[in-house]
Design a protein around this motif. Structure first.
Motif, PDB file in Angstrom:
ATOM      1  N   ARG A 166      42.927  44.835  48.468  1.00  0.00           N
ATOM      2  CA  ARG A 166      44.310  44.655  48.287  1.00  0.00           C
ATOM      3  C   ARG A 166      44.498  43.710  47.046  1.00  0.00           C
ATOM      4  NH1 ARG A 166      49.052  42.291  50.681  1.00  0.00           N
ATOM      5  NH2 ARG A 166      50.459  41.767  49.082  1.00  0.00           N
ATOM      6  N   THR A 167      43.529  42.786  46.630  1.00  0.00           N
ATOM      7  CA  THR A 167      43.470  42.010  45.572  1.00  0.00           C
ATOM      8  C   THR A 167      43.328  42.739  44.146  1.00  0.00           C
ATOM      9  OG1 THR A 167      42.414  40.283  46.729  1.00  0.00           O
ATOM     10  CG2 THR A 167      42.334  40.044  44.543  1.00  0.00           C
ATOM     11  N   LEU A 168      42.599  43.766  44.315  1.00  0.00           N
ATOM     12  CA  LEU A 168      42.361  44.574  43.201  1.00  0.00           C
ATOM     13  C   LEU A 168      43.567  45.381  42.762  1.00  0.00           C
ATOM     14  CD1 LEU A 168      38.828  46.094  43.684  1.00  0.00           C
ATOM     15  CD2 LEU A 168      39.488  44.672  41.680  1.00  0.00           C
ATOM     16  N   LEU A 169      44.232  45.962  43.909  1.00  0.00           N
ATOM     17  CA  LEU A 169      45.449  46.527  43.702  1.00  0.00           C
ATOM     18  C   LEU A 169      46.534  45.769  42.938  1.00  0.00           C
ATOM     19  CD1 LEU A 169      45.651  49.333  46.757  1.00  0.00           C
ATOM     20  CD2 LEU A 169      44.753  49.628  44.442  1.00  0.00           C
ATOM     21  N   ASP A 170      46.753  44.561  43.628  1.00  0.00           N
ATOM     22  CA  ASP A 170      47.671  43.772  43.095  1.00  0.00           C
ATOM     23  C   ASP A 170      47.275  43.464  41.702  1.00  0.00           C
ATOM     24  OD1 ASP A 170      48.832  43.496  45.557  1.00  0.00           O
ATOM     25  OD2 ASP A 170      48.036  41.394  45.977  1.00  0.00           O
TER      26      ASP A 170
ATOM     27  N   ALA B  96      41.992  53.230  36.818  1.00  0.00           N
ATOM     28  CA  ALA B  96      40.663  52.718  37.329  1.00  0.00           C
ATOM     29  C   ALA B  96      40.486  53.189  38.675  1.00  0.00           C
ATOM     30  CB  ALA B  96      40.948  51.102  37.567  1.00  0.00           C
ATOM     31  N   VAL B  97      39.061  53.379  39.067  1.00  0.00           N
ATOM     32  CA  VAL B  97      38.782  53.831  40.431  1.00  0.00           C
ATOM     33  C   VAL B  97      38.276  52.533  41.315  1.00  0.00           C
ATOM     34  CG1 VAL B  97      37.093  55.188  41.951  1.00  0.00           C
ATOM     35  CG2 VAL B  97      38.348  56.180  39.671  1.00  0.00           C
TER      36      VAL B  97
ATOM     37  N   ILE C  72      33.130  42.178  45.891  1.00  0.00           N
ATOM     38  CA  ILE C  72      33.559  43.142  44.792  1.00  0.00           C
ATOM     39  C   ILE C  72      32.582  43.167  43.819  1.00  0.00           C
ATOM     40  CG2 ILE C  72      35.440  43.493  43.179  1.00  0.00           C
ATOM     41  CD1 ILE C  72      37.379  42.022  45.141  1.00  0.00           C
ATOM     42  N   ALA C  73      32.305  44.420  43.199  1.00  0.00           N
ATOM     43  CA  ALA C  73      31.422  44.625  42.229  1.00  0.00           C
ATOM     44  C   ALA C  73      32.266  45.279  40.963  1.00  0.00           C
ATOM     45  CB  ALA C  73      30.105  45.262  42.536  1.00  0.00           C
TER      46      ALA C  73
ATOM     47  N   ALA D 235      36.252  42.088  32.361  1.00  0.00           N
ATOM     48  CA  ALA D 235      37.425  41.106  32.276  1.00  0.00           C
ATOM     49  C   ALA D 235      38.498  41.149  33.501  1.00  0.00           C
ATOM     50  CB  ALA D 235      38.146  41.656  30.824  1.00  0.00           C
ATOM     51  N   ALA D 236      38.658  42.139  34.036  1.00  0.00           N
ATOM     52  CA  ALA D 236      39.754  42.304  35.070  1.00  0.00           C
ATOM     53  C   ALA D 236      38.964  41.628  36.319  1.00  0.00           C
ATOM     54  CB  ALA D 236      39.988  43.613  35.418  1.00  0.00           C
TER      55      ALA D 236
END
Length: 389
Positions: A99-103, A192-193, A239-240, A247-248
């Protein structure tokens, strides 16, 4: 330890558990649904948790790299892949990380490509934050449909492909060739994947797991020890990021690591570092049960389509020939008192299907199939209320 760890605990032992699998339904129901294993914990995990409790080590999680280093050691030993602990951040669990990455990666109004059928929270989280999920069906063989993924990315505003690797619910293990081809597509389109790899340690002999970041320098892996060491109640995810996505990763919210539980970090770290023999026995038991299920279905319910999964302890059952409607799990529960996971929430391809949890004893698995058979056999009597002992 016993060769088959799912045989160690009796139904009476399991009925004392207070987790979702054993408390959601009544005692007359055989639960082979939610992804919890009927297994005792690895000794190293027990020792670590007991020690923490005895010395009162139950405070806030530290900001060190022990968890990430333990995961890196496991990845190097198991998959010959060495993630850099510096390119990781802790989170509460895998879906919080996703969820955090998609946001962070998908702006409002954007979209996420999701191969389906898939673990239902994928579709839910992809739709949050004014996003749109674009489901792309797997091929009839249960593989990634790379041309269809490329086409979906080309005609949409998708910024992310949300990958389940190994795939839940089908148990497909994506090959190095498939992942490399997806990386080529993603790089060409600037996409991104994000790869959920929580089931990666649960790959019995016969298949080879390939981490996403072993084939790509960009994108993200989200993982934890929750599934392989049965620790879903101990919150700790990771998360890796690939080198091109550092940077992201650095830009993610600073409070993210504090969602992990300190006792969870202790337990998960112990799992990653545990003697491989425990996990090897679990995978051997999964292999035995997936073959047992194939035999049981062939003998009693040949109408059910079942492709033996390459990974996970989950079996994806095609029940459309039984004429039980879009949600056969509902009929199995109501008429047979056996709980499977409902298929329709897995998205397109889920209708007429149900997911069965193989991480149980052979007696429980056999009883579950007997009840499924009795659900559809004219004149049959559904077994009684006691889980077999």
């Amino acid at each position: 330890m016993a060769t088959l760890p799912f045989e160690e605990l009796s139904p009476a032992d399991l009925r004392t558990r207070t987790s979702l699998k054993w408390r959601h339904h009544g005692p007359d129901v055989i639960p082979v649904w939610v992804a919890e294993m009927d297994v005792s914990l690895a000794p190293e995990v027990v020792d670590a948790l007991v020690r923490a409790a005895r010395i009162g080590d139950t405070g806030y999680p530290a900001a060190g790299r022990d968890y990430a280093q333990a995961f890196a050691q496991f990845a190097q030993r198991t998959w010959d892949w060495a993630p850099d602990p510096a390119d990781t951040v802790m989170c509460a669990d895998v879906m919080t990380g996703v969820r955090t990455l998609l946001d962070a990666l998908v702006p409002p109004g954007g979209s996420v490509v999701v191969p389906v059928p898939v673990y239902p929270p994928f579709l839910m989280v992809a739709e949050m934050g004014d996003r749109t999920a674009i489901p792309v069906p797997l091929t009839p063989a249960g593989r990634l449909d790379l041309p269809a993924i490329e086409e979906a990315l080309g005609r949409s505003s998708a910024a992310v492909v949300l990958l389940c690797n190994p795939h839940n619910p089908t148990g497909t293990v994506h090959t190095a060739g498939e992942l490399t081809a997806l990386a080529t597509i993603a790089d060409a389109l600037g996409v991104a994947v994000v790869s959920d790899e929580i089931h990666a340690p649960l790959v019995p002999d016969g298949a080879t797991f390939v981490p996403w970041l072993a084939v790509s320098d960009s994108g993200f892996t989200v993982t934890s020890a929750a599934k392989a060491w049965n620790l879903a109640g101990l919150k700790a995810g990771l998360i890796a990021a690939g080198p091109q996505s550092r940077a992201a990763l650095r830009a993610l919210p600073g409070h993210l690591p504090y969602g992990a539980s300190h006792i969870g970090v202790i337990g998960h770290t112990a799992g990653w570092l545990a003697d491989p023999a425990w996990l090897g026995a679990v995978n051997a038991n999964i292999a035995a049960n997936r073959d047992l299920l194939r035999t049981l279905l062939a003998e009693t319910l040949p109408e059910i389509g079942y492709r033996v999964p390459q990974a996970t302890y989950l079996a994806w059952l095609d029940c459309r020939a039984l004429d039980l409607g879009d949600d056969p799990a509902e009929a199995f529960l109501r008429r047979g008192r056996v709980a499977l996971t409902q298929g329709p929430p897995f998205g397109p391809g889920g209708q007429g299907h149900a997911r069965l949890n193989l991480a149980c004893s052979s007696a429980v698995l056999s009883e579950a199939v007997d009840r499924m058979r009795a659900t559809v056999a004219p004149g049959s009597v559904v077994p009684g209320a006691v889980v077999p002992g």
